[in-house]
Every structure is written in structure tokens, then in C-alpha cells.
Design an enzyme around this catalytic site. Structure first.
Site, PDB file in Angstrom:
ATOM      1  N   GLY A  63     -15.520  51.956  79.887  1.00  0.00           N
ATOM      2  CA  GLY A  63     -14.373  51.791  80.783  1.00  0.00           C
ATOM      3  C   GLY A  63     -14.165  50.334  81.162  1.00  0.00           C
ATOM      4  O   GLY A  63     -13.047  49.817  81.137  1.00  0.00           O
ATOM      5  N   LYS A  64     -15.257  49.667  81.507  1.00  0.00           N
ATOM      6  CA  LYS A  64     -15.168  48.248  81.871  1.00  0.00           C
ATOM      7  C   LYS A  64     -14.704  47.420  80.676  1.00  0.00           C
ATOM      8  O   LYS A  64     -13.872  46.529  80.813  1.00  0.00           O
ATOM      9  CB  LYS A  64     -16.556  47.731  82.264  1.00  0.00           C
ATOM     10  CG  LYS A  64     -17.026  48.109  83.627  1.00  0.00           C
ATOM     11  CD  LYS A  64     -18.300  47.316  83.867  1.00  0.00           C
ATOM     12  CE  LYS A  64     -18.998  47.711  85.121  1.00  0.00           C
ATOM     13  NZ  LYS A  64     -20.203  46.898  85.342  1.00  0.00           N
TER      14      LYS A  64
ATOM     15  N   ASP B 191     -21.007  42.874  87.267  1.00  0.00           N
ATOM     16  CA  ASP B 191     -21.616  43.965  88.013  1.00  0.00           C
ATOM     17  C   ASP B 191     -20.644  44.327  89.129  1.00  0.00           C
ATOM     18  O   ASP B 191     -20.035  43.449  89.736  1.00  0.00           O
ATOM     19  CB  ASP B 191     -22.974  43.570  88.594  1.00  0.00           C
ATOM     20  CG  ASP B 191     -23.778  44.799  88.956  1.00  0.00           C
ATOM     21  OD1 ASP B 191     -24.160  45.547  88.032  1.00  0.00           O
ATOM     22  OD2 ASP B 191     -23.998  45.063  90.154  1.00  0.00           O
ATOM     23  N   SER B 192     -20.477  45.611  89.350  1.00  0.00           N
ATOM     24  CA  SER B 192     -19.469  46.027  90.315  1.00  0.00           C
ATOM     25  C   SER B 192     -19.944  47.255  91.061  1.00  0.00           C
ATOM     26  O   SER B 192     -20.940  47.884  90.694  1.00  0.00           O
ATOM     27  CB  SER B 192     -18.143  46.318  89.594  1.00  0.00           C
ATOM     28  OG  SER B 192     -18.373  47.115  88.458  1.00  0.00           O
TER      29      SER B 192
ATOM     30  N   TYR C  57     -15.284  55.907  89.953  1.00  0.00           N
ATOM     31  CA  TYR C  57     -14.730  56.425  91.206  1.00  0.00           C
ATOM     32  C   TYR C  57     -13.208  56.346  91.254  1.00  0.00           C
ATOM     33  O   TYR C  57     -12.610  56.511  92.316  1.00  0.00           O
ATOM     34  CB  TYR C  57     -15.337  55.648  92.383  1.00  0.00           C
ATOM     35  CG  TYR C  57     -16.846  55.768  92.473  1.00  0.00           C
ATOM     36  CD1 TYR C  57     -17.437  56.794  93.221  1.00  0.00           C
ATOM     37  CD2 TYR C  57     -17.688  54.887  91.808  1.00  0.00           C
ATOM     38  CE1 TYR C  57     -18.816  56.918  93.302  1.00  0.00           C
ATOM     39  CE2 TYR C  57     -19.071  55.000  91.878  1.00  0.00           C
ATOM     40  CZ  TYR C  57     -19.626  56.012  92.620  1.00  0.00           C
ATOM     41  OH  TYR C  57     -20.993  56.143  92.704  1.00  0.00           O
TER      42      TYR C  57
ATOM     43  N   LYS D  45      -3.407  49.833  87.009  1.00  0.00           N
ATOM     44  CA  LYS D  45      -4.648  49.494  87.716  1.00  0.00           C
ATOM     45  C   LYS D  45      -5.016  48.028  87.476  1.00  0.00           C
ATOM     46  O   LYS D  45      -5.339  47.294  88.409  1.00  0.00           O
ATOM     47  CB  LYS D  45      -5.784  50.418  87.248  1.00  0.00           C
ATOM     48  CG  LYS D  45      -7.123  50.031  87.858  1.00  0.00           C
ATOM     49  CD  LYS D  45      -8.292  50.853  87.325  1.00  0.00           C
ATOM     50  CE  LYS D  45      -9.609  50.265  87.791  1.00  0.00           C
ATOM     51  NZ  LYS D  45     -10.783  50.898  87.183  1.00  0.00           N
TER      52      LYS D  45
ATOM     53  N   HIS E 132     -10.164  44.844  91.578  1.00  0.00           N
ATOM     54  CA  HIS E 132     -11.294  43.929  91.833  1.00  0.00           C
ATOM     55  C   HIS E 132     -11.659  43.185  90.547  1.00  0.00           C
ATOM     56  O   HIS E 132     -11.894  41.981  90.544  1.00  0.00           O
ATOM     57  CB  HIS E 132     -12.481  44.719  92.359  1.00  0.00           C
ATOM     58  CG  HIS E 132     -12.903  45.871  91.489  1.00  0.00           C
ATOM     59  ND1 HIS E 132     -12.003  46.792  90.982  1.00  0.00           N
ATOM     60  CD2 HIS E 132     -14.109  46.240  90.985  1.00  0.00           C
ATOM     61  CE1 HIS E 132     -12.642  47.671  90.252  1.00  0.00           C
ATOM     62  NE2 HIS E 132     -13.922  47.362  90.230  1.00  0.00           N
TER      63      HIS E 132
END
Ligand code: IMP
Length: 204
Positions: free
Chosen positions: A11-12, A77-78, A159, A180, A185
Site C-alpha cells: 500500500g505504501k 515509518d508511519s 486504518y 487521498k 501525511h
């Protein structure tokens, strides 16, 4: 410019490719799967730090020695922070429960009955960029919003189905990827990376 992305999260990776590809078309993007098998299997990045920055640095430092001497490396990193849960799951977001659906359900259960405006939450991303000399620079992005009353929408990952940037509005799971990425972020942190690369006059 060759840039390797240190993530195994599909996904990232999809979002990073879309964000970079649109803005810096001359950057050649690679991922761990593009490495020869011997290097691919050598890549080990245990997220043992207690901060996003610490984990992002672990990722780029693990990948740096495995890519060519001219390549840059980017690691991210998230996490998802729920105010009513004192910032949990935060840096432990990927390990909060067994899978994405269970992680979302756990948060919805914890917030059951809580009015909309008290369900404040945010996504945070830290990006580490390693130059070919092995020097890291950090970039941050944050997107505030609310935990939805129920999971909605099958787009995105993690999420996304329980996060509404606007109270009462659609969840990220109901938006397209482009919607999105327009303001997340991750896109905020990556915009800073792209501004930095342009200011360094790195080709692309
Ligand atoms: P990590 O950065 O590999 O520790 O994983 C971060 C985790 O935070 C992901 O596995 C997701 O559960 C969550 N997360 C981070 N960014 C997002 C996002 O954009 N949407 C939904 N969940 C996210």
C-alpha cells in the site's frame, strides 16, 4: 537519479510511486523486489525503535549497503494516533492486532459510543532519505481528522477505512488513491522530500 524505496508494504509503495511519479518523472524508482535475490533476502529491517524516525532510519540503513553506490534510499515509518487512546497505536500501528480488519475493529470497540468530535486522530509519517554517501535527512508529515463511527470503503490499506479527514465526511477507504494522495501525511512528507531534491539540483 536512482531511488530505492525501503518498504515491503504494498500500500505504501503504491502511494509513493504515484506521488513521486507525478511530480518527479525523471526519478527512477526501485523497490526491494527489484534487487537480485541474494540482496533481497539479505534485507532485514526489524522495527525495534520506539520512534518513527528511529524506525525510518533502521529501514534506510538496512537497505543502503545493498544498492549501488550512486543510489539514494528512502524509508518511511508511519502510524495512526488516536487522541482518546493517548496516541495509541502510534509507532506500533502495524502490530496493534493480527490484521488490518482486526486493528480497525479494536479501535472502533475502544471508542464505542464516543461522540464524533471527541474521536480526534491523526496519521503521522516520517521519511528518512539516505544520500549515496550514506548521510540521512528526515522529513515529517501529519494529517489530522477523526475516527469514523464504523469502517467504510474498501480502498487503501491499514486504518484508511476508519479515518475521516472531515467530521462526518467520507473515510479514506471511500476515496480514490489520487484523492487521498492529494493531501495525506505521506504526501506531505514526500512533498518536502521532493522540494529538498529539487533544491539540491539532483537530476529529476
Ligand atoms: P510501519 O510504518 O511499517 O510501521 O507501518 C505503519 C502502519 O501504520 C501500517 O501498517 C498501517 O497499519 C498504518 N498506516 C500508516 N500509514 C497509513 C495510511 O496511509 N493509511 C492507513 N494506515 C496507515
Amino acid at each position: 537519479m536512482r531511488l530505492y524505496i525501503a518498504t515491503e508494504n504494498a500500500g505504501k509503495l503504491r502511494e509513493m510511486r504515484a506521488i513521486f511519479g507525478a511530480a518527479l518523472p525523471a526519478v527512477q524508482l526501485f523497490c526491494i523486489a527489484d534487487l537480485p535475490e541474494v540482496k533481497r533476502t539479505a534485507y532485514k529491517a526489524e522495527e525495534t525503535a520506539t520512534t518513527y524516525a528511529g524506525n525510518a532510519l533502521i529501514k534506510v540503513k538496512a537497505l543502503g549497503p545493498l544498492v549501488g553506490a550512486d543510489a539514494w534510499v528512502l524509508g518511511e515509518d508511519s502510524g495512526f494516533e488516536v487522541e482518546a487512546l493517548r496516541g495509541a497505536p502510534g509507532v506500533y500501528s502495524a502490530r496493534y492486532a493480527e490484521n488490518d480488519a482486526a486493528r480497525c475493529a479494536k479501535i472502533l470497540r475502544a471508542l464505542e459510543g464516543m461522540p464524533g468530535k471527541e474521536r480526534r486522530a491523526q496519521f503521522v509519517a516520517c521519511v528518512a532519505l539516505l544520500d549515496p554517501g550514506g548521510n540521512p535527512t528526515l522529513f515529517f508529515g501529519r494529517k489530522t481528522g477523526f475516527v469514523a463511527p464504523a469502517a467504510k470503503g474498501g480502498n487503501g490499506f491499514g486504518y484508511d477505512s476508519i479515518f475521516c479527514p472531515e467530521l462526518g465526511g467520507p473515510t479514506w477507504g471511500e476515496l480514490t488513491g489520487a484523492e487521498k494522495n492529494n493531501d495525506s501525511h505521506r504526501s506531505r512528507a514526500l512533498q518536502s522530500v521532493m522540494t529538498y531534491l529539487k533544491s539540491m539540483e539532483v537530476p529529476g
